[in-house]
Design a protein around this motif. Structure first.
Motif, mmCIF file in Angstrom:
data_model
loop_
_atom_site.group_PDB
_atom_site.id
_atom_site.type_symbol
_atom_site.label_atom_id
_atom_site.label_comp_id
_atom_site.label_asym_id
_atom_site.label_seq_id
_atom_site.Cartn_x
_atom_site.Cartn_y
_atom_site.Cartn_z
ATOM 1 N N ALA A 165 0.811 -1.219 0.000
ATOM 2 C CA ALA A 165 0.000 0.000 0.000
ATOM 3 C C ALA A 165 0.843 1.267 0.000
ATOM 4 O O ALA A 165 0.553 2.227 -0.712
ATOM 5 N N GLY A 166 1.901 1.303 0.791
ATOM 6 C CA GLY A 166 2.690 2.530 0.900
ATOM 7 C C GLY A 166 3.885 2.588 -0.017
ATOM 8 O O GLY A 166 4.716 3.494 0.112
ATOM 9 N N ALA A 167 3.991 1.654 -0.937
ATOM 10 C CA ALA A 167 5.167 1.597 -1.799
ATOM 11 C C ALA A 167 5.168 2.751 -2.794
ATOM 12 O O ALA A 167 4.126 3.171 -3.290
ATOM 13 N N ALA A 168 6.377 3.258 -3.073
ATOM 14 C CA ALA A 168 6.505 4.359 -4.028
ATOM 15 C C ALA A 168 6.060 3.919 -5.422
ATOM 16 O O ALA A 168 5.445 4.690 -6.161
ATOM 17 N N GLY A 169 6.360 2.666 -5.773
ATOM 18 C CA GLY A 169 5.955 2.170 -7.082
ATOM 19 C C GLY A 169 4.446 2.178 -7.257
ATOM 20 O O GLY A 169 3.929 2.517 -8.334
ATOM 21 N N TYR A 170 3.713 1.815 -6.198
ATOM 22 C CA TYR A 170 2.249 1.828 -6.258
ATOM 23 C C TYR A 170 1.738 3.258 -6.415
ATOM 24 O O TYR A 170 0.814 3.525 -7.191
ATOM 25 N N PHE A 182 -5.054 -5.074 -3.663
ATOM 26 C CA PHE A 182 -4.942 -6.270 -2.838
ATOM 27 C C PHE A 182 -3.503 -6.270 -2.295
ATOM 28 O O PHE A 182 -2.555 -6.531 -3.035
ATOM 29 N N GLU A 183 -3.386 -5.942 -1.030
ATOM 30 C CA GLU A 183 -2.055 -5.736 -0.453
ATOM 31 C C GLU A 183 -1.266 -7.035 -0.352
ATOM 32 O O GLU A 183 -1.816 -8.109 -0.090
ATOM 33 N N ALA A 184 0.058 -6.899 -0.550
ATOM 34 C CA ALA A 184 0.970 -8.030 -0.417
ATOM 35 C C ALA A 184 2.342 -7.490 -0.044
ATOM 36 O O ALA A 184 2.657 -6.313 -0.274
ATOM 37 N N THR A 185 3.162 -8.347 0.553
ATOM 38 C CA THR A 185 4.552 -8.002 0.845
ATOM 39 C C THR A 185 5.353 -8.191 -0.431
ATOM 40 O O THR A 185 5.284 -9.245 -1.065
ATOM 41 N N MET A 186 6.114 -7.177 -0.815
ATOM 42 C CA MET A 186 6.781 -7.200 -2.112
ATOM 43 C C MET A 186 8.289 -7.424 -2.021
ATOM 44 O O MET A 186 9.002 -7.263 -3.010
ATOM 45 N N GLN A 187 8.809 -7.808 -0.834
ATOM 46 C CA GLN A 187 10.191 -8.246 -0.718
ATOM 47 C C GLN A 187 10.327 -9.095 0.543
ATOM 48 O O GLN A 187 9.517 -9.004 1.458
ATOM 49 N N GLY A 188 11.358 -9.951 0.538
ATOM 50 C CA GLY A 188 11.568 -10.822 1.692
ATOM 51 C C GLY A 188 10.934 -12.192 1.489
ATOM 52 O O GLY A 188 10.451 -12.553 0.417
ATOM 53 N N VAL A 189 10.907 -12.964 2.572
ATOM 54 C CA VAL A 189 10.465 -14.356 2.485
ATOM 55 C C VAL A 189 8.954 -14.492 2.337
ATOM 56 O O VAL A 189 8.461 -15.572 2.009
ATOM 57 N N ASN A 190 8.225 -13.434 2.607
ATOM 58 C CA ASN A 190 6.759 -13.526 2.560
ATOM 59 C C ASN A 190 6.163 -13.124 1.208
ATOM 60 O O ASN A 190 4.940 -13.071 1.071
ATOM 61 N N ILE A 230 -5.228 -8.300 -13.875
ATOM 62 C CA ILE A 230 -4.482 -8.149 -12.622
ATOM 63 C C ILE A 230 -3.156 -7.491 -12.948
ATOM 64 O O ILE A 230 -2.496 -7.849 -13.931
ATOM 65 N N VAL A 231 -2.758 -6.527 -12.122
ATOM 66 C CA VAL A 231 -1.457 -5.865 -12.268
ATOM 67 C C VAL A 231 -0.633 -6.121 -11.006
ATOM 68 O O VAL A 231 -1.085 -5.821 -9.901
ATOM 69 N N ILE A 232 0.543 -6.719 -11.171
ATOM 70 C CA ILE A 232 1.473 -6.942 -10.050
ATOM 71 C C ILE A 232 2.625 -5.972 -10.236
ATOM 72 O O ILE A 232 3.349 -6.041 -11.231
ATOM 73 N N ILE A 233 2.803 -5.043 -9.284
ATOM 74 C CA ILE A 233 3.824 -3.998 -9.441
ATOM 75 C C ILE A 233 4.680 -3.881 -8.195
ATOM 76 O O ILE A 233 4.226 -4.097 -7.064
ATOM 77 N N ARG A 234 5.934 -3.536 -8.428
ATOM 78 C CA ARG A 234 6.875 -3.243 -7.349
ATOM 79 C C ARG A 234 7.942 -2.332 -7.915
ATOM 80 O O ARG A 234 8.453 -2.553 -9.018
ATOM 81 N N GLY A 235 8.281 -1.299 -7.144
ATOM 82 C CA GLY A 235 9.289 -0.355 -7.600
ATOM 83 C C GLY A 235 10.679 -0.951 -7.583
ATOM 84 O O GLY A 235 10.896 -2.108 -7.213
ATOM 85 N N ARG A 267 4.462 -8.160 -19.920
ATOM 86 C CA ARG A 267 5.544 -7.691 -19.067
ATOM 87 C C ARG A 267 5.895 -6.265 -19.450
ATOM 88 O O ARG A 267 6.102 -5.955 -20.634
ATOM 89 N N VAL A 268 5.937 -5.364 -18.461
ATOM 90 C CA VAL A 268 6.378 -3.986 -18.681
ATOM 91 C C VAL A 268 7.562 -3.708 -17.765
ATOM 92 O O VAL A 268 7.844 -4.469 -16.838
ATOM 93 N N LYS A 269 8.240 -2.592 -18.006
ATOM 94 C CA LYS A 269 9.509 -2.355 -17.313
ATOM 95 C C LYS A 269 9.326 -2.017 -15.843
ATOM 96 O O LYS A 269 10.048 -2.532 -14.979
ATOM 97 N N THR A 270 8.380 -1.137 -15.551
ATOM 98 C CA THR A 270 8.237 -0.582 -14.198
ATOM 99 C C THR A 270 6.750 -0.386 -13.888
ATOM 100 O O THR A 270 5.905 -0.488 -14.786
ATOM 101 N N PRO A 271 6.419 -0.051 -12.628
ATOM 102 C CA PRO A 271 5.019 0.278 -12.314
ATOM 103 C C PRO A 271 4.484 1.426 -13.159
ATOM 104 O O PRO A 271 3.334 1.403 -13.606
ATOM 105 N N THR A 272 5.322 2.441 -13.381
ATOM 106 C CA THR A 272 4.884 3.560 -14.220
ATOM 107 C C THR A 272 4.612 3.104 -15.645
ATOM 108 O O THR A 272 3.629 3.527 -16.273
#
Length: 454
Positions: A157-162, A183-191, A214-219, A265-270
């Motif tokens: 939710a608080g990610a800059a990419g979002y 739909f919130e998710a953890t975007m780094q780490g083991v989870n 569905i769009v899956i994005i992470r900065g 597949r696109v390069k970035t969230p933007t």
């Protein structure tokens, strides 16, 4: 026969063999970290190696003692903390250690801060597993709605990419409207794998008409932060998803397994937002183009129809005059032919009347002859029919007379019955018709009896 020894003696022999074997000292080992924890200044964790299906194939306890840990922290600073995280694949300098009480473990003495996980090999293994299961390209083969407006977003939710994605999407220069649901998710780490799969499950449980894709994005970030997306279970979930999936993870240079199996597949969230906006803008442009073509077509059709109407309006007087002239000429021809036609018609009718007269006369004579023959047979037959009918009617009247005699009141009275009459002379059928004091007459077979009702 060898001399028996105690268990501790056997384990000490094993420890001496392991602890003093040169090949088991100071070896660089590549493995994934698990159960990382700090206790008493010491760093404890497990080293895991997984098979192609993502399941642990080998595991061993490892320890980074406090002195060594502090020394490495001084050398590598905060980078060490970033490396010693659950789920990271690291390269450690280890020595095998065996203790008769605590068993086999590894003592870690150094870490390679420049080591990067061989993501190419891991990705190839995951993609090969998906290909064997026949699902690698399933999501790519799904039709993408056009345009896409209802979007399920998986991100933090608080990610800059979002934030960049939403800003680019909602403030597009075309003023296009999009409808998103996060739909919130953890975007780094083991989870990463678990939470993204949970988000996919939540989306799949919604009505199918609620979302187009569905769009899956992470900065952007460190390459090691993207390791969670190279996961077989997550790759399966994306490949089997019933909606087309757009992936915009990391930088342009970054590629994960999801980039290979997702629909787009696109390069970035933007870039994901730009792709959606461009698709919708293209659809809008096509709609405007079609509307313009329709308007031109209607305008051209109306112009042509108006010209045709003008042409017809000019032809109407000419056609009317021509039609009238033709009708007059035909009437003149008919007027000239009428006497001849009447004469022929009268002659034809006269001939038909003559033929009909002869036919009637002949038919009349034949009919009279047939009727005369039939009349000769009528009297005997008529007498026979009248006699038979009189016999039947006589029998029927005799039968009726017998029934009348049988049903006569006189005969009924003769059998012992009586009839009670009221003051009006009508037979009584119920006691309710004779209140107390009513004068009654009872008729018998022989005579009457007068009485008063009680």
């Amino acid at each position: 026969m060898n001399k028996a020894i105690t268990l501790i003696e056997l384990l000490r022999l094993l420890g001496q063999t392991i602890n003093y074997t040169p090949d088991l000292r100071n070896r660089w080992v590549i493995a994934e970290l698990s159960d990382v924890r700090l206790s008493g200044g010491h760093k404890y964790f497990s080293l895991i190696q997984k098979d192609a299906s993502g399941q642990p194939a080998a595991t061993m306890r490892a320890t980074l003692w406090a002195g060594t840990f502090n020394s490495l922290r001084n050398n590598y600073g905060e980078k060490l903390q970033q490396l010693l995280v659950n789920g990271n694949e690291v390269k450690l300098l280890c020595s095998v250690n065996f203790h008769e009480k605590y068993g086999l473990s590894l003592n870690v003495t150094d870490i390679d801060p420049e080591y990067r996980k061989d993501t190419t090999r891991v990705q190839a293994e995951i993609l090969a597993a998906l290909a064997r299961e026949g699902i690698r390209d399933c999501n790519k083969q799904l039709p993408m709605p056009w345009p896409v407006q209802k979007i399920a977003v998986i991100s933090a939710a608080g990610a800059a990419g979002y934030g960049d994605f939403m800003n680019q999407l909602m403030n597009n220069k075309f003023g296009l409207k999009f409808y998103t649901c996060l739909f919130e998710a953890t975007m780094q780490g083991v989870n990463v794998s678990r939470t993204v799969r949970d988000a996919l499950d939540a989306i799949e449980s919604t009505p199918p008409e609620l979302f187009d894709c569905i769009v899956i994005i992470r900065g952007g970030g460190a390459t090691t932060d993207l390791a969670g997306f190279d996961d077989l279970a997550l790759a399966r979930a994306v490949a089997r998803c019933s909606l087309p999936v757009i992936v915009g993870i990391g930088h342009e240079r970054d590629r994960t397994v999801l980039d290979e199996i997702a629909h787009t597949r696109v390069k970035t969230p933007t870039a994901a937002a730009e792709w959606l906006v461009n698709q919708a803008a293209l659809a809008l442009s096509k709609a405007v183009e079609l509307a313009t073509d329709i308007a031109h077509g209607v305008r051209n059709r109306l112009t042509g129809d108006m010209r045709h109407i003008d042409h017809l309006s000019q032809l109407v007087p000419v056609l009317a005059r021509t039609r009238i002239d033709n009708a007059k000429a035909r009437a003149d021809r008919l007027a000239g032919m009428l006497p001849l036609l009447v004469t022929r018609r009268v002659q034809t009718a006269s001939q038909r009347l003559d033929r009909a007269s002869h036919a009637v006369e002949s038919a009349g004579r034949q009919a009279i002859a047939r009727a005369s023959g039939r009349l000769q047979n009528v009297p005997p037959l008529l007498r026979q029919l009248i006699f038979s009918r009189m016999q039947r009617e006589t029998q029927r009247l005799n039968s009726i007379g017998e029934k009348v005699d049988l049903l006569s009141p006189r005969n009924i009275l003769a059998r012992g019955y009586s009839i009670t009459l009221g003051p009006d002379g009508k037979a009584l059928r119920s006691p309710l018709q004779a209140p107390a004091g009513t004068q009654l007459r009872t008729r018998l077979a022989e005579g009457e009896i007068t009485s008063t009702a009680n």
